[in-house]
Design a protein around this motif. Structure first.
Motif, PDB file in Angstrom:
ATOM      1  N   GLY A 160     -42.365 -26.788  -6.787  1.00  0.00           N
ATOM      2  CA  GLY A 160     -41.271 -27.718  -6.254  1.00  0.00           C
ATOM      3  C   GLY A 160     -39.593 -27.123  -6.519  1.00  0.00           C
ATOM      4  N   LEU A 161     -39.293 -26.942  -7.794  1.00  0.00           N
ATOM      5  CA  LEU A 161     -38.287 -26.044  -8.724  1.00  0.00           C
ATOM      6  C   LEU A 161     -38.102 -24.449  -7.440  1.00  0.00           C
ATOM      7  CD1 LEU A 161     -37.934 -27.031 -12.401  1.00  0.00           C
ATOM      8  CD2 LEU A 161     -36.250 -27.765 -10.789  1.00  0.00           C
ATOM      9  N   ALA A 162     -39.113 -24.231  -7.243  1.00  0.00           N
ATOM     10  CA  ALA A 162     -39.258 -22.768  -6.336  1.00  0.00           C
ATOM     11  C   ALA A 162     -38.109 -22.866  -5.700  1.00  0.00           C
ATOM     12  CB  ALA A 162     -40.761 -22.313  -6.106  1.00  0.00           C
ATOM     13  N   VAL A 163     -39.197 -24.120  -4.285  1.00  0.00           N
ATOM     14  CA  VAL A 163     -38.924 -24.377  -3.082  1.00  0.00           C
ATOM     15  C   VAL A 163     -37.251 -25.118  -3.064  1.00  0.00           C
ATOM     16  CG1 VAL A 163     -38.513 -26.372  -1.132  1.00  0.00           C
ATOM     17  CG2 VAL A 163     -40.832 -25.172  -1.992  1.00  0.00           C
ATOM     18  N   PHE A 164     -36.449 -25.217  -4.199  1.00  0.00           N
ATOM     19  CA  PHE A 164     -35.404 -25.857  -4.548  1.00  0.00           C
ATOM     20  C   PHE A 164     -34.483 -24.456  -4.879  1.00  0.00           C
ATOM     21  CE2 PHE A 164     -31.829 -26.774  -7.666  1.00  0.00           C
ATOM     22  CZ  PHE A 164     -31.286 -27.750  -6.670  1.00  0.00           C
ATOM     23  N   ALA A 165     -35.294 -23.143  -5.343  1.00  0.00           N
ATOM     24  CA  ALA A 165     -34.109 -22.200  -5.153  1.00  0.00           C
ATOM     25  C   ALA A 165     -34.341 -21.802  -4.806  1.00  0.00           C
ATOM     26  CB  ALA A 165     -34.963 -21.596  -6.904  1.00  0.00           C
ATOM     27  N   LEU A 166     -35.339 -21.386  -3.784  1.00  0.00           N
ATOM     28  CA  LEU A 166     -35.502 -20.635  -1.952  1.00  0.00           C
ATOM     29  C   LEU A 166     -33.896 -20.939  -1.585  1.00  0.00           C
ATOM     30  CD1 LEU A 166     -36.543 -18.424  -0.996  1.00  0.00           C
ATOM     31  CD2 LEU A 166     -38.203 -19.845   0.094  1.00  0.00           C
ATOM     32  N   LEU A 167     -34.233 -22.631  -1.026  1.00  0.00           N
ATOM     33  CA  LEU A 167     -33.093 -23.043  -0.359  1.00  0.00           C
ATOM     34  C   LEU A 167     -31.831 -23.230  -0.506  1.00  0.00           C
ATOM     35  CD1 LEU A 167     -35.254 -26.522  -0.146  1.00  0.00           C
ATOM     36  CD2 LEU A 167     -35.356 -24.896   1.614  1.00  0.00           C
ATOM     37  N   ILE A 168     -31.749 -23.509  -2.149  1.00  0.00           N
ATOM     38  CA  ILE A 168     -30.193 -23.230  -2.801  1.00  0.00           C
ATOM     39  C   ILE A 168     -30.517 -21.682  -2.002  1.00  0.00           C
ATOM     40  CG2 ILE A 168     -28.565 -23.247  -4.505  1.00  0.00           C
ATOM     41  CD1 ILE A 168     -29.188 -25.484  -3.433  1.00  0.00           C
ATOM     42  N   GLY A 169     -30.750 -20.749  -2.384  1.00  0.00           N
ATOM     43  CA  GLY A 169     -30.424 -19.130  -2.162  1.00  0.00           C
ATOM     44  C   GLY A 169     -29.972 -19.034  -0.712  1.00  0.00           C
ATOM     45  N   LEU A 170     -30.996 -19.753  -0.454  1.00  0.00           N
ATOM     46  CA  LEU A 170     -30.833 -19.115   0.759  1.00  0.00           C
ATOM     47  C   LEU A 170     -29.325 -19.826   2.044  1.00  0.00           C
ATOM     48  CD1 LEU A 170     -34.781 -19.118   2.573  1.00  0.00           C
ATOM     49  CD2 LEU A 170     -32.814 -17.413   2.197  1.00  0.00           C
ATOM     50  N   SER A 171     -28.691 -20.919   1.446  1.00  0.00           N
ATOM     51  CA  SER A 171     -27.879 -21.816   1.751  1.00  0.00           C
ATOM     52  C   SER A 171     -26.660 -21.328   1.362  1.00  0.00           C
ATOM     53  CB  SER A 171     -27.609 -22.991   0.661  1.00  0.00           C
ATOM     54  OG  SER A 171     -27.060 -22.777  -0.646  1.00  0.00           O
ATOM     55  N   GLY A 172     -26.078 -21.897   2.250  1.00  0.00           N
ATOM     56  CA  GLY A 172     -24.047 -21.315   1.932  1.00  0.00           C
ATOM     57  C   GLY A 172     -23.249 -21.443   1.251  1.00  0.00           C
ATOM     58  N   LEU A 173     -24.489 -22.004  -0.153  1.00  0.00           N
ATOM     59  CA  LEU A 173     -22.954 -22.636  -1.260  1.00  0.00           C
ATOM     60  C   LEU A 173     -23.089 -21.065  -2.459  1.00  0.00           C
ATOM     61  CD1 LEU A 173     -25.521 -25.203  -2.746  1.00  0.00           C
ATOM     62  CD2 LEU A 173     -23.618 -25.674  -1.782  1.00  0.00           C
ATOM     63  N   GLY A 174     -22.259 -21.518  -2.666  1.00  0.00           N
ATOM     64  CA  GLY A 174     -22.073 -19.873  -4.361  1.00  0.00           C
ATOM     65  C   GLY A 174     -22.879 -19.724  -5.066  1.00  0.00           C
ATOM     66  N   VAL A 175     -21.674 -18.494  -5.437  1.00  0.00           N
ATOM     67  CA  VAL A 175     -23.350 -17.801  -6.066  1.00  0.00           C
ATOM     68  C   VAL A 175     -23.376 -18.386  -7.161  1.00  0.00           C
ATOM     69  CG1 VAL A 175     -23.590 -15.697  -7.649  1.00  0.00           C
ATOM     70  CG2 VAL A 175     -22.590 -15.609  -5.824  1.00  0.00           C
ATOM     71  N   ALA A 176     -22.300 -18.767  -8.279  1.00  0.00           N
ATOM     72  CA  ALA A 176     -22.429 -19.895  -9.042  1.00  0.00           C
ATOM     73  C   ALA A 176     -23.772 -21.057  -8.532  1.00  0.00           C
ATOM     74  CB  ALA A 176     -21.447 -20.977  -9.386  1.00  0.00           C
ATOM     75  N   ALA A 177     -24.272 -21.611  -8.022  1.00  0.00           N
ATOM     76  CA  ALA A 177     -25.589 -22.871  -6.952  1.00  0.00           C
ATOM     77  C   ALA A 177     -26.303 -22.048  -7.981  1.00  0.00           C
ATOM     78  CB  ALA A 177     -24.239 -23.439  -6.564  1.00  0.00           C
ATOM     79  N   LYS A 178     -26.438 -20.368  -6.888  1.00  0.00           N
ATOM     80  CA  LYS A 178     -27.752 -20.562  -7.077  1.00  0.00           C
ATOM     81  C   LYS A 178     -28.333 -19.461  -7.728  1.00  0.00           C
ATOM     82  CE  LYS A 178     -26.044 -18.327  -2.105  1.00  0.00           C
ATOM     83  NZ  LYS A 178     -25.835 -17.228  -0.482  1.00  0.00           N
ATOM     84  N   LEU A 179     -27.649 -18.865  -8.808  1.00  0.00           N
ATOM     85  CA  LEU A 179     -27.572 -18.934  -9.774  1.00  0.00           C
ATOM     86  C   LEU A 179     -28.753 -19.875 -10.704  1.00  0.00           C
ATOM     87  CD1 LEU A 179     -25.018 -15.911 -11.126  1.00  0.00           C
ATOM     88  CD2 LEU A 179     -27.314 -15.664 -10.183  1.00  0.00           C
TER      89      LEU A 179
END
Length: 562
Positions: A160-179
């Motif tokens: 579940g967390l891998a999917v969450f990290a993938l979705l955030i990584g592909l989103s338009g959110l900033g680097v801080a959120a992706k990290l």
């Protein structure tokens, strides 16, 4: 704004670290060591404490994650950072839950697995931080699907967390959120590393599977026993490490690197003994724990070995065992268990010496009888005892001295050997007692009894004459395999016991199918009888305890393997 953001993230960490579920269960008078989700999983907490307290405890944990996100959601809108600060707050709360500050809660602060905190974080990101529902709902769907298919909470959480990290990584959110999303996944992976190892080894319970704990059922008792690999072949038994074997064989990883890595690994659960049932109908379960120190480490770094044994005792206590046994070289660390027991007083620690002596006491008459039955003159025989400075070996010497013409006592400390020999000489006027540190003296022996704590074999073909009988109590074995080539030599393994019932295990203990060493059998007998004061610690072994284990083993259905 930056200062306020840092303050809110620090508050989020502190909120996440609050041991609310632990305090609730403790206030209700429940044993949180046994019932905490850290040990047994939420589903077992529900089974053991009932739906009311379990669900309230779960709600408090989820509320921590939700509150951490809620505190930062308003600021994130004002500062223009969007939900990025909220994702960081969720990470802070999760880290606080996994690593509560010892200064606030003590060195033994409860460390949860954090699934309910993660649920609260995801809810907060959807409701308070207005993150797109797909970013939070899809990870939950994946979590539920993986859990339903495999039954392992740890694997489902990481999926579940891998999917969450993938979705955030592909989103338009900033680097801080992706990290922050990636850090959530990595933090969970580190927290669940032992669970994943147990999944690979086949010892991780699935959701809904009841985990036995001493005191929960009158007909079930649980013990734990500490083992270690005898060599790298044993190290590869665990599937969590076996992937390295071909890399070592090809030279990609140096063998020395593996040995050094083994020294850094804390105790872990590597297997179980199941199917043991006494003649009275009581089920005895045993968790096999290991910190994979190889034999030479016990000699070269005894402080590390003692520290790992203490950590193993704490793990055994957390898993709900009532007795913790020290096997092989673990049995000699920390003043033969005394220091381990002092460090972890909440669980009974034993080095297994009493029943080990008992099995030898029971086996020696049969060995001597068979020796005579084959036409050998016992009264004219020379018997050697190797490791005679030790308690077990001296007990052997005391048993056989009245029955043979001569006893050779071999050990490392000649002065101590002489003191022991004088005791035997006073009691056995007609028996010649010789002390030596020279293994070459074994060439004169018709019978050799050996019980050392050496990590490597000590008896080789040049030490043995043809036709010698050897009773090997050493673990690992004191007798090198090459001795079998000497004509007429008979090697008899000592201290092997078959528990009652149909014992099953995933780990090869090297004692034959359905059999265990006597030190492990002693651990099981203490758990089955509840006679914790009979534990074996230190160098002294009381005769009354030796007799107790022999009698109780017979009553419970344990049998010494001839």
């Amino acid at each position: 704004m930056l200062f306020l953001s840092i303050v809110l993230l620090a508050l989020a960490f502190l909120v996440g670290s609050l041991p609310l579920g632990h305090l609730l269960l403790a206030r209700l008078g429940l044993d949180t060591r046994v019932n905490s989700a850290y040990n047994l999983g939420v589903e077992n907490v529900l089974r053991r404490v009932g739906p009311g307290p379990a669900l309230l405890s779960a709600a408090l944990d989820a509320a921590k994650g939700f509150l951490a996100v809620l505190m930062t959601s308003s600021l994130s809108g004002v500062s223009g950072s969007g939900p990025e600060l909220s994702v960081l707050a969720g990470l802070a709360a999760y880290l606080g839950h996994l690593n509560p500050p010892a200064r606030l809660y003590g060195a033994t602060a409860p460390r949860g697995r954090g699934n309910l905190v993660l649920l609260g974080v995801l809810a907060g990101l959807s409701v308070a931080a207005h993150l797109n529902y797909w970013y939070t709902v899809l990870p939950l769907v994946v979590y539920a699907g993986v859990l339903g298919l495999g039954g392992f909470v740890s694997v489902a959480t990481l999926a579940g967390l891998a999917v969450f990290a993938l979705l955030i990584g592909l989103s338009g959110l900033g680097v801080a959120a992706k990290l922050a999303a990636l850090a959530l996944l990595l933090s969970a992976a580190w927290r669940f590393k032992e669970n994943i190892g147990r999944v690979l080894d086949g010892t991780e319970p699935r959701i809904g599977q009841d985990v036995p704990v001493t005191g929960k059922r009158d007909d079930v008792v649980v013990a734990a026993f500490m083992i270690h690999p005898l060599d790298l072949q044993d190290f590869w038994q665990s599937r969590r490490f076996s992937w390295m074997r071909p890399l070592v064989q090809r030279g990609v990883i140096r063998e020395q690197t593996v040995r050094q890595m083994a020294e850094s690994i804390r105790p872990m659960k590597v297997g179980e003994l199941s199917g043991i049932r006494t003649t009275g109908g009581k089920e005895v379960r045993a968790y096999l724990l290991s910190s994979p120190l190889l034999p030479e480490v016990f000699r070269d770094n005894p402080e590390l070995a003692t520290r790992r044994a203490v950590e193993g005792a704490r793990l055994a206590q957390e898993l709900g065992a009532s007795v913790f046994g020290l096997g092989a070289f673990w049995s000699v660390v920390g003043n033969k268990g005394i220091d381990v027991q002092a460090a972890v007083p909440g669980i009974t620690v034993t080095n297994g010496g009493a029943y080990t002596s008992g099995t030898i006491k029971a086996a020696i008459p049969g060995i001597l009888q068979h020796f005579q039955a084959e036409g050998r003159d016992l009264k004219q025989a020379t018997a050697a005892v190797v490791g005679a400075n030790g308690v077990v070996a001296f007990g052997i010497a005391r048993t056989i001295a009245p029955q043979v013409r001569r006893v050779i006592m071999l050990g490392r400390d000649l002065e101590r050997l002489e003191r022991s020999a004088n005791t035997l000489r006073r009691a056995n006027k007609d028996t010649e007692i010789i002390t030596t540190t020279d293994y070459g003296a074994l060439r004169e022996a018709d019978l050799i009894f050996t019980a050392t704590s050496d990590p490597d074999p000590v008896i080789f073909p040049q030490h043995v004459k043809p036709g010698t009988w050897i009773f090997d109590e050493g673990r690992p074995a004191d007798v090198d395999d090459s001795v079998r080539a000497v004509p007429g030599v008979r090697i008899i393994p000592g201290g092997v016991v078959r528990p009652p019932g149909r014992m099953q295990t995933q780990v090869n203990l090297h004692f034959g199918e359905g059999a265990v060493p006597a030190c492990l059998a002693e651990t099981l007998i203490i758990a089955a009888t509840g006679e914790h004061e009979r534990k074996s610690l230190g160098a002294q072994t009381l005769t009354e305890n030796v007799n107790f284990f022999v009698e109780q083993a017979d009553r419970l259905g344990f049998h010494v393997v001839d």
